[in-house]
Structures are given as C-alpha cells and as structure tokens.
Write an enzyme that holds these catalytic residues in place. Structure first.
Site, PDB file in Angstrom:
ATOM      1  CG  ASP A  59      -2.034  -0.960   1.181  1.00 36.72           C
ATOM      2  OD1 ASP A  59      -2.020  -1.822   0.281  1.00 36.72           O
ATOM      3  OD2 ASP A  59      -2.927  -0.887   2.040  1.00 36.72           O
ATOM      4  CG  HIS A  82       2.276  -0.029   4.318  1.00 33.41           C
ATOM      5  ND1 HIS A  82       2.095  -0.963   5.312  1.00 33.41           N
ATOM      6  CD2 HIS A  82       1.107   0.656   4.202  1.00 33.41           C
ATOM      7  CE1 HIS A  82       0.865  -0.833   5.803  1.00 33.41           C
ATOM      8  NE2 HIS A  82       0.246   0.141   5.149  1.00 33.41           N
TER       9      HIS A  82
END
Length: 481
Positions: free
Chosen positions: A289, A434
């Site tokens: 992400d 992430h």
C-alpha cells in the site's frame, strides 16, 4: 577674465552649456538607436551524439531574447527547424515595430524566449519539444509549441506517417484518445472549445507531437483549442494506449512491442492474470500500500523478480501523479495495481460524493500512467461502511482488505516483519505491507524465501478471487490461519 563676468553673464553661459549638453545627448541617443549593436552571446553545446544546441542571447533597451536552437550535421534536418525558429524571430521583430511607441512610453522591454527540450528515445533517434514565449506589449504574451522527431540513422525528420498508422480507423482512434485526455483534465476542460480541438486534429500533417517509450504527447498552442487561461496545452497518452496505432517499423526501432491486431486495448492483459490457478495449490497474495515511492518500490520489484513472484500494489493517486513512470514499471513487470484512493483519507467520515471523488480521481491518474483502469479498491486504514460499499458497488470495484497485517508500519524492522507474517500466514492469506518503508524492502528477500520453503506461490489478489469465485464487492479479507 572669468572674475570680470557679471552675474547675468553667468546665467547665460550656464544655459548655453546646458543646451549644448542636451543637444549632444540627443544626437548620441539618435546615433546609438540607429547604429549600436545589442549585447550578444552565443553558447554552443553537444547534447547527444550528432545533436548540438546553439543558445543565443541578446539584450537591448527595447528587448531581450534567448533562443535555444538544436542542429545536426545534416542541412535537410536543420532547415525545417531553422525555418520555424526564424519565423518566431520575425514575428517578434514585427511585434516590436508595431508596439515601439508603447514600449518607449512605458519603459517596457519585449521578450522572446525559445526553449528546446531534446530527449533520446532510441539509438540516434531524438525528439525535440519547442516552447516559444513572446511578449511585445499589452498585458499578456503568447506561447507557441512545436515538435520534431529526428532519426539520424536515416538522416531525416520523421513525419506522422513514419510513426503512426494513419488509416481512417487509426486516425479516429487517436483523435478519440486525445479528446478523452483533454476532457479528463479539469483545468483544460473548463476552457476547451471542442470544435477548435477537432479542427486542429483533423489533418495528421498538422499534429504537433513527440514520442517516447512511455508516452506519445500532443501539443497545442495557446489559444489554439482553448481560451487563453488554459495556456499552451499538452495531451500525454500512455504508450499502452497508443501501441495499437504505431507504425510497426518505428515501434521496433524504439523497442515497443505491438499487440496482436485482433486484440483490443481493453483485452490486452497480463498473461498471469488470465491463468487459472490449480485449486489444490498453495497460494498467498502479497499486497503493498501507499506507493509508489522511488526509494523503496524498485527494491520491492527487484526482490519479487528474483523469486518470480507476483503481487498487488494498492497505489495512491497522489503518488502516481508524481511517479507515473514508476507505476508503469510495476505494471510492466506483470504485477497488479489497485486503487488506494487519491489522498489516503478515511472514507467513512466522507459523504458519498466525496468518497466517489477520492476513488475516481485516483483511478483516472492510474489509468493515465499504466493504460488500464484499476479494478480493485483498498480503503485507507481498512475503514469501510455502508456508504463506502455502496459507492464501490456503483463503480463496480471489489473492496479488498487483508487477513495478515505485517505491522511493517509499526515495527519498521525487517526481522519483526518476517516474524509477524510467517507466524500468521495460511493458504489463501492476503498480506498487508507498504512499499514506502525501506525496512519492508529489507524484509522481502528473506520473507519470499521463507514462503517458498513452505510451498507457497505468490499470486495477485484477482487470481485468488477468481480461484474462490468471489465476484462481488465484498469486502474480501483472504483466508485466516
């Protein structure tokens, strides 16, 4: 004798001398106006093999001028470039003559600035983008655009039919792509005149364009297709959208692979996405992400490539806007790109129209970068409610959550990330990570090795959903251990 001059005589002498000085100054000014040379400077530099740029600057009391003029050793190439540059200079000179009285009255200097931006797209093939700005009076100047594509292998300037397929169907498709891009830009769309845009695009010989491996860009002068507030306009079309309409010979020169003609642009997908998974296989979907980020994402891509692993990247529109080339690299590597909204806001605190705006704005930016619309949505923070699900339903995008949180955002430690994932992973897990934390990139090589040792194959989220025959909006969380 001077002492004998009476006071009235001094006044006469002073007035006489002042008149002489004033007269001399007037004569000198006239002479300088007619015969003085402007301050000139010329700098020559080599840009790429076979391509040089001459930069000329001039400065007078009436105007300033700065002109970058590329040239080669071939006069046939140089001539059209020189002709265009000379035309801008001529127009500028005419403008000065017409505005001379106003310039002198207001003490304003006219300006001409021509900048050339060269780019190498293949061996001895260069694009030149010109932007010419001139102001000779009044409140506003005017900006004109021009472009050339040089192939020094053939010693020629490439024309539209050297680069594009120009049958009627291809022309219509290219015009449609350009108009769609113009309309998708809110700043331009506000001022756009459709009839003028269509007129400007009617004859391919009049198109102004440059090409790279990533994009084809079309240029329009200020006032050419829109009100002046829009300025000079650029419409950048991702290469993935333009590939079907490239001349095959040219595409090979710049190493762009042309898709099979029978495939439409929408049908062109990664082969991995179309491959069905073995129901008895052991799979995990790694997701990343908040990217892309130049300091981390390339390292993630390198690790995935070494392990022949596929992943899903939920990208922010705000990040893709800054790093479109990096987003395209992720897509080109065969990974899946999902939508993580525009600005990472908690969607549950927004009204439905703002939720829709966050999703759609990001989607448009991602599509512009990679040539395809993202088909999955991950709400920031995993925050969802009835409004979010209803907007996702209206837009037809499944909501994807996760079953394993690596906590990379919390630990910022590679060892801790690996321990968290391997302690909780199970067949069918969707793992949250992430690609904005260096520690996550540090963790990935060992994590991939550990997953492989346990018999896992790394696939995209869409492949998992297809395997499970989950077609609805969801939310989809993956399998728990």
């Amino acid at each position: 004798m001077i002492k004998r001059i009476k006071w009235p005589g001094w006044i006469i002498i002073i007035l006489f001398l002042a008149g002489v000085v004033f007269g001399i100054n007037q004569v000198l000014a006239k002479v300088l106006e007619e015969t003085s040379e402007p301050e000139k400077k010329v700098v020559d530099s080599s840009v790429y093999p076979g391509l040089n740029i001459k930069t000329e600057t001039e400065k007078t009391d009436v105007y300033t001028l700065s002109v970058s003029q590329p040239y080669t050793n071939n006069n046939q190439i140089n001539k059209p470039i020189d002709t265009w540059v000379d035309k801008q200079k001529k127009d500028f000179t005419s403008g000065i003559k017409e505005s001379k009285n106003m310039l002198e009255k207001n003490g304003f200097r006219a300006h001409l600035n021509i900048q050339a931006e060269p780019e190498k797209i293949a061996d001895k093939i260069y694009t030149l983008k010109f932007q010419a700005y001139q102001i000779t009076g009044g409140a506003n100047g005017i900006t004109k655009m021009k472009s050339f594509v040089i192939d020094l292998n053939q010693n020629k300037l490439l024309q539209a039919d050297d680069v594009f397929q120009l049958d009627n169907e291809a022309q219509q498709a290219i015009r449609k792509l350009i108009l769609e891009e113009l309309h998708s830009n809110k700043k331009i769309n506000t001022y756009l005149f459709d009839d003028m845009a269509k007129k400007a695009l009617k004859d391919p010989k009049n198109w102004k364009w440059t090409v790279s491996r990533k994009h084809v860009t079309f240029y329009f002068d200020e006032y050419e297709i829109a009100a002046g507030a829009a300025g000079a306009i650029e419409a950048e079309i991702p290469m993935k959208q333009m590939k079907p309409y490239l001349n095959e010979t040219f595409a090979k020169k710049i190493a762009v692979k042309i898709p099979e003609k029978e495939k439409s642009r929408k049908e062109e997908q990664h082969s991995e996405d179309n491959a069905k998974l073995d129901p008895d296989g052991k799979y995990v979907a790694l997701t990343f992400d908040d990217g892309p980020l130049p300091e981390v994402t390339p390292r993630v891509l390198d690790a995935l490539k070494k392990h022949d692993a596929k992943a899903t990247f939920f990208m922010l529109g705000s990040q893709v806007r800054y790093y479109p080339t990096l987003a395209n690299e992720v897509d080109e590597a065969g990974h899946e790109i999902g939508n993580h909204t525009m600005n990472h806001q908690d969607l549950t605190v927004l009204p439905p129209d703002k939720i829709r705006e966050e999703i759609q704005k990001s989607s448009r930016i991602i599509e512009k970068a990679i040539g395809r619309t993202p088909t999955l949505l991950r709400p920031p923070y995993g925050a969802s409610n009835d409004d979010v699900e209803q907007v996702a339903t209206d837009l037809g995008v499944p909501i994807v959550m996760w079953s394993v949180d690596s906590l990379d955002w919390k630990s910022l430690n590679a060892t801790a990330v690996n321990k968290e994932v391997m302690s909780n992973v199970a067949p069918g897990s969707i793992v949250l990570m992430h690609d904005i934390h260096p520690s996550t990139a540090d963790a990935l090589p060992q994590l991939l090795t550990s997953l492989e040792e346990r018999g896992y194959q790394m696939v995209t989220v869409s492949q998992l959903l297809e395997l499970w025959d989950e077609n609805g909006v969801g939310p989809h969380y993956g399998k728990l251990g």
